[in-house]
Scaffold this active site. Structure first.
Site, short mmCIF file in Angstrom:
data_model
loop_
_atom_site.label_atom_id
_atom_site.label_comp_id
_atom_site.label_asym_id
_atom_site.label_seq_id
_atom_site.Cartn_x
_atom_site.Cartn_y
_atom_site.Cartn_z
N CYS A 124 -0.61 -4.63 7.91
CA CYS A 124 -0.37 -3.42 8.70
C CYS A 124 0.36 -3.79 10.00
O CYS A 124 1.21 -3.05 10.48
CB CYS A 124 -1.68 -2.72 9.02
SG CYS A 124 -2.84 -2.64 7.65
N ASP A 154 2.39 2.47 2.57
CA ASP A 154 2.42 3.11 3.88
C ASP A 154 3.81 2.95 4.50
O ASP A 154 4.50 1.97 4.26
CB ASP A 154 1.37 2.49 4.80
CG ASP A 154 -0.05 2.87 4.38
OD1 ASP A 154 -0.17 3.74 3.50
OD2 ASP A 154 -1.00 2.29 4.91
N CYS A 192 0.81 -1.21 0.00
CA CYS A 192 0.00 0.00 0.00
C CYS A 192 0.84 1.26 0.00
O CYS A 192 0.31 2.36 -0.12
CB CYS A 192 -0.88 0.01 1.24
SG CYS A 192 0.12 -0.11 2.73
N CYS A 228 -2.38 3.84 7.12
CA CYS A 228 -3.79 3.61 7.41
C CYS A 228 -4.02 3.55 8.93
O CYS A 228 -3.07 3.47 9.72
CB CYS A 228 -4.24 2.31 6.78
SG CYS A 228 -3.61 0.87 7.66
FE1 FES Z 1 -1.07 -0.67 4.36
FE2 FES Z 1 -2.44 -0.60 6.52
S1 FES Z 1 -3.24 -0.55 4.51
S2 FES Z 1 -0.32 -0.50 6.34
#
Ligand code: FES
Length: 138
Positions: free
Chosen positions: A107, A39, A37, A64
């Site tokens: 995550c 992140d 993602c 997120c």
């Molecule tokens: Fe990627 Fe949570 S959606 S860390």
């Protein structure tokens, strides 16, 4: 998707957001990204070298709600643990505590990776060999 109460609690009131002084020899910094993602999580630990105990932990997460909650929870768990105990933290414990759904498991992996990366940074700074700890992402 519905977040659990614990995720919402950590997300809306994250513990230990901030930065520790990277130039200190007893501070380890972990910076990891989730390929799924994009992140990014930074997690830092401060270690009391005489007892090998983590005295402080801080994080900054650009990600997120589950990633923020996972890193917030991780910093709470880290304080007071020895480095070895911290190494043993498994992302599935975070999944359980926060009741993360399967789609949000990565995550929590980010938090585990960030802990291990911070420990490795601390080790390398103190002349110890790096550990093979990276978890593979799926
Ligand atoms: Fe990627 Fe949570 S959606 S860390």
């Amino acid at each position: 998707m519905a977040y659990s109460d614990k995720v919402i609690d950590h997300y809306s009131n994250p513990r230990n957001v901030g930065t520790l002084d990277k130039s200190k020899k007893n501070v380890g910094t972990g910076l990891v990204g989730a390929p799924e993602c994009g992140d990014v999580m930074r997690l830092q630990i401060e270690v009391d070298e005489t007892t090998n105990t983590i005295t402080d932990a801080k994080f900054k997460t650009f990600g997120c709600g589950s990633a923020i909650a996972s890193s917030s929870l991780a910093t709470e768990w880290l304080k007071g643990k020895t480095v070895d105990e911290a190494l043993a933290i498994d992302n599935m414990e975070i999944v359980e505590e926060l009741a993360l759904p399967p789609v949000k498991i990565h995550c929590s992996v980010l938090a585990e990776d960030a802990i291990k990366s911070a420990i490795n940074d601390y080790r390398v700074k103190n002349g110890l060999p790096e550990l093979e700890v990276a978890k593979s992402h799926h």
